[in-house]
Design an enzyme around this catalytic site. Structure first.
Site, PDB file in Angstrom:
ATOM      1  N   LYS A 110       0.836  -1.203   0.000  1.00 39.22           N
ATOM      2  CA  LYS A 110       0.000   0.000   0.000  1.00 39.22           C
ATOM      3  C   LYS A 110       0.868   1.249   0.000  1.00 39.22           C
ATOM      4  O   LYS A 110       0.587   2.219  -0.697  1.00 39.22           O
ATOM      5  CB  LYS A 110      -0.941   0.003   1.207  1.00 39.22           C
ATOM      6  CG  LYS A 110      -2.049  -0.997   1.043  1.00 39.22           C
ATOM      7  CD  LYS A 110      -3.365  -0.571   1.667  1.00 39.22           C
ATOM      8  CE  LYS A 110      -4.453  -1.532   1.223  1.00 39.22           C
ATOM      9  NZ  LYS A 110      -5.393  -1.928   2.223  1.00 39.22           N
ATOM     10  N   LYS A 189      -3.013 -10.870  -9.151  1.00 38.90           N
ATOM     11  CA  LYS A 189      -3.875 -11.584  -8.206  1.00 38.90           C
ATOM     12  C   LYS A 189      -5.244 -10.906  -8.158  1.00 38.90           C
ATOM     13  O   LYS A 189      -5.315  -9.672  -8.145  1.00 38.90           O
ATOM     14  CB  LYS A 189      -3.226 -11.531  -6.808  1.00 38.90           C
ATOM     15  CG  LYS A 189      -4.037 -12.226  -5.749  1.00 38.90           C
ATOM     16  CD  LYS A 189      -3.541 -11.895  -4.346  1.00 38.90           C
ATOM     17  CE  LYS A 189      -4.116 -10.593  -3.858  1.00 38.90           C
ATOM     18  NZ  LYS A 189      -3.925 -10.313  -2.437  1.00 38.90           N
ATOM     19  N   LYS A 192      -9.796  -6.881  -4.506  1.00 37.72           N
ATOM     20  CA  LYS A 192     -10.654  -5.696  -4.531  1.00 37.72           C
ATOM     21  C   LYS A 192      -9.817  -4.437  -4.734  1.00 37.72           C
ATOM     22  O   LYS A 192     -10.230  -3.499  -5.390  1.00 37.72           O
ATOM     23  CB  LYS A 192     -11.447  -5.586  -3.230  1.00 37.72           C
ATOM     24  CG  LYS A 192     -12.551  -6.618  -3.118  1.00 37.72           C
ATOM     25  CD  LYS A 192     -13.065  -6.758  -1.694  1.00 37.72           C
ATOM     26  CE  LYS A 192     -13.154  -8.211  -1.283  1.00 37.72           C
ATOM     27  NZ  LYS A 192     -13.395  -8.439   0.133  1.00 37.72           N
TER      28      LYS A 192
HETATM   29  P1  TYM Z   1      -9.490 -10.881   2.677  1.00 39.27           P
HETATM   30  O1  TYM Z   1     -10.810 -10.367   3.117  1.00 39.27           O
HETATM   31  O2  TYM Z   1      -8.634 -10.006   1.836  1.00 39.27           O
HETATM   32  O3  TYM Z   1      -9.685 -12.229   1.886  1.00 39.27           O
HETATM   33  C1  TYM Z   1     -10.459 -13.296   2.422  1.00 39.27           C
HETATM   34  C2  TYM Z   1      -9.855 -14.630   2.019  1.00 39.27           C
HETATM   35  O4  TYM Z   1      -9.800 -14.730   0.597  1.00 39.27           O
HETATM   36  C3  TYM Z   1      -8.493 -15.106   0.194  1.00 39.27           C
HETATM   37  N1  TYM Z   1      -8.191 -14.509  -1.120  1.00 39.27           N
HETATM   38  C4  TYM Z   1      -7.705 -15.184  -2.164  1.00 39.27           C
HETATM   39  N2  TYM Z   1      -7.363 -16.482  -2.315  1.00 39.27           N
HETATM   40  C5  TYM Z   1      -6.908 -16.873  -3.525  1.00 39.27           C
HETATM   41  N3  TYM Z   1      -6.758 -16.017  -4.579  1.00 39.27           N
HETATM   42  C6  TYM Z   1      -7.091 -14.715  -4.478  1.00 39.27           C
HETATM   43  N4  TYM Z   1      -6.968 -13.909  -5.519  1.00 39.27           N
HETATM   44  C7  TYM Z   1      -7.572 -14.243  -3.225  1.00 39.27           C
HETATM   45  N5  TYM Z   1      -7.986 -13.023  -2.768  1.00 39.27           N
HETATM   46  C8  TYM Z   1      -8.351 -13.211  -1.473  1.00 39.27           C
HETATM   47  C9  TYM Z   1      -7.584 -14.519   1.268  1.00 39.27           C
HETATM   48  O5  TYM Z   1      -6.336 -15.159   1.292  1.00 39.27           O
HETATM   49  C10 TYM Z   1      -8.403 -14.758   2.513  1.00 39.27           C
HETATM   50  O6  TYM Z   1      -8.197 -16.052   3.015  1.00 39.27           O
HETATM   51  N6  TYM Z   1      -6.628 -10.352   6.694  1.00 39.27           N
HETATM   52  C11 TYM Z   1      -7.649 -11.179   6.114  1.00 39.27           C
HETATM   53  C12 TYM Z   1      -8.897 -11.307   6.970  1.00 39.27           C
HETATM   54  C13 TYM Z   1      -8.604 -11.790   8.346  1.00 39.27           C
HETATM   55  C14 TYM Z   1      -8.221 -13.115   8.700  1.00 39.27           C
HETATM   56  C15 TYM Z   1      -8.078 -13.073  10.120  1.00 39.27           C
HETATM   57  C16 TYM Z   1      -7.993 -14.286   7.984  1.00 39.27           C
HETATM   58  C17 TYM Z   1      -8.665 -11.042   9.460  1.00 39.27           C
HETATM   59  N7  TYM Z   1      -8.352 -11.818  10.552  1.00 39.27           N
HETATM   60  C18 TYM Z   1      -7.692 -14.235  10.824  1.00 39.27           C
HETATM   61  C19 TYM Z   1      -7.611 -15.434   8.696  1.00 39.27           C
HETATM   62  C20 TYM Z   1      -7.464 -15.398  10.104  1.00 39.27           C
HETATM   63  C21 TYM Z   1      -8.045 -10.557   4.781  1.00 39.27           C
HETATM   64  O7  TYM Z   1      -7.899  -9.375   4.574  1.00 39.27           O
HETATM   65  O8  TYM Z   1      -8.665 -11.395   3.922  1.00 39.27           O
END
Ligand code: TYM
Length: 321
Positions: A110, A189, A192
């Site tokens: 970022k 990748k 959003k």
């Molecule tokens: P977030 O909301 O960005 O994404 C949610 C889940 O989707 C997976 N993901 C993907 N997997 C494969 N290919 C992609 N292009 C792709 N884009 C997103 C992410 O790896 C994720 O598993 N920080 C986390 C949310 C969070 C969390 C946690 C996760 C907060 N606390 C504790 C696990 C444990 C996040 O921003 O995910």
């Protein structure tokens, strides 16, 4: 086994979210004790409009239920409904080296793109560690982009356990090899923040248009192509049956096809997969009380676990007798 994962309500879920993470939540809910939450505290680092955040949390819950998360098998809740997590976050913050967070890719990324960073974004992985540790989680199903954060969590838990006494369970990430990093419409990748997503509950016509705009290379049609290094093939594989996949694979290896044809096949296969989910979601959305009741019951269950872990951590570091 205690399985836990979180997902941010920062917009509608996309194919990467589903195939990288949500699909695992659902598969794992049958044989394990699953805890899944909507990470609204994390979303505050990007969404600062209260009405949008509220609507997104409801949408996220409905999406997860429509996709197959079953609240009678797994615990579904909202991150901020469990205040113990924020308390645990502070305990962990006091043992977090600055350098550890400076190395985290999400923050570095970022900054590199000139996006304003606040302390919340910087310490984001510590809140994530608190999320995981608060529930004695053993397994954390995620996409590849979250692995580094889980490593940070393991480090923080290990050093807390070492400095005080054994308090936290050390978790492990779980990643599906074939969909660890689902590509977006531009080859990066799917994310959003890159504006390259294909949403799960997108309006079908709009989705088809976006699929037709997926970027591809300009090699001649006749030329054979390697399916394994092709993003469009990777996306198609997510939805295709084994037979369909083999057929398209053979086309790639032989050459003599246009990408437009593969995009059409992708749009058709995605539609077959998504249509029943759209219908299910519409039905669920008619039940006004469903989301609130589910999230309330989930929070009650999650709080029981988190308060006992917080108590354990507070005792270990001298905040309680
Ligand atoms: P977030 O909301 O960005 O994404 C949610 C889940 O989707 C997976 N993901 C993907 N997997 C494969 N290919 C992609 N292009 C792709 N884009 C997103 C992410 O790896 C994720 O598993 N920080 C986390 C949310 C969070 C969390 C946690 C996760 C907060 N606390 C504790 C696990 C444990 C996040 O921003 O995910």
């Amino acid at each position: 086994m205690r399985v836990l994962s979180g997902i941010q309500p920062t917009g509608r879920f996309h194919w990467g979210n589903y195939f990288g993470a949500i699909k695992q939540y659902i598969e794992l809910q049958y044989e394990n004790d699953g805890f899944y939450f909507i990470a609204d505290l994390h979303a505050l680092t990007t969404i600062r409009d209260p009405a949008v955040l509220r609507a997104n949390v409801r949408d996220a819950a409905l999406d997860l239920l429509a996709l197959g998360l079953d609240p009678s098998r797994a615990t579904l809740f909202v991150q901020s409904h469990i205040p113990e997590v924020s308390e645990l976050y502070w305990l962990l913050m006091t043992g977090t080296p600055m350098g550890l967070l400076e190395r985290c890719v999400a923050y570095k990324d970022k900054m590199a793109r000139g996006i304003r960073a606040d302390a919340g974004l910087f310490s984001y992985p510590v809140l994530m560690a608190a999320d995981i540790l608060a529930y004695d989680s053993q397994c954390v199903p995620v996409g590849e982009d979250q692995i580094q954060h889980i490593e940070v969590c393991r480090d923080l838990a290990g050093s807390f356990n070492h400095h005080y006494r054994d308090t936290f369970v050390i978790p492990a990430a779980r990643v599906l090899q074939e969909s660890a990093k689902v590509p977006g419409t531009d080859g990066q990748k799917m994310s959003k923040s890159y504006d390259n997503t294909l949403a799960l509950f997108e309006e079908p016509k709009e989705l088809r248009k976006k699929i037709m705009r997926i970027s591809t290379d300009s090699r001649p049609m006749e030329e054979p192509k390697d399916p394994d290094s092709d993003d469009l093939y990777q996306l198609y594989s997510l939805f295709a049956t084994d037979e369909q996949r083999e057929e398209v694979r053979a086309l790639y290896l032989k050459g003599g096809f246009g990408y437009g044809e593969i995009k059409k096949r992708l749009a058709d296969a995605a539609d077959v997969f998504l249509e029943p989910l759209r219908i299910k979601r519409q039905t669920l959305a008619q039940d006004e009380k469903l989301v609130n009741n589910t999230l309330e019951a989930g929070a009650k269950r999650a709080r029981e676990v988190a308060s006992s872990v917080l108590h354990r951590a507070q005792s270990a570091c001298g905040l309680r007798v």
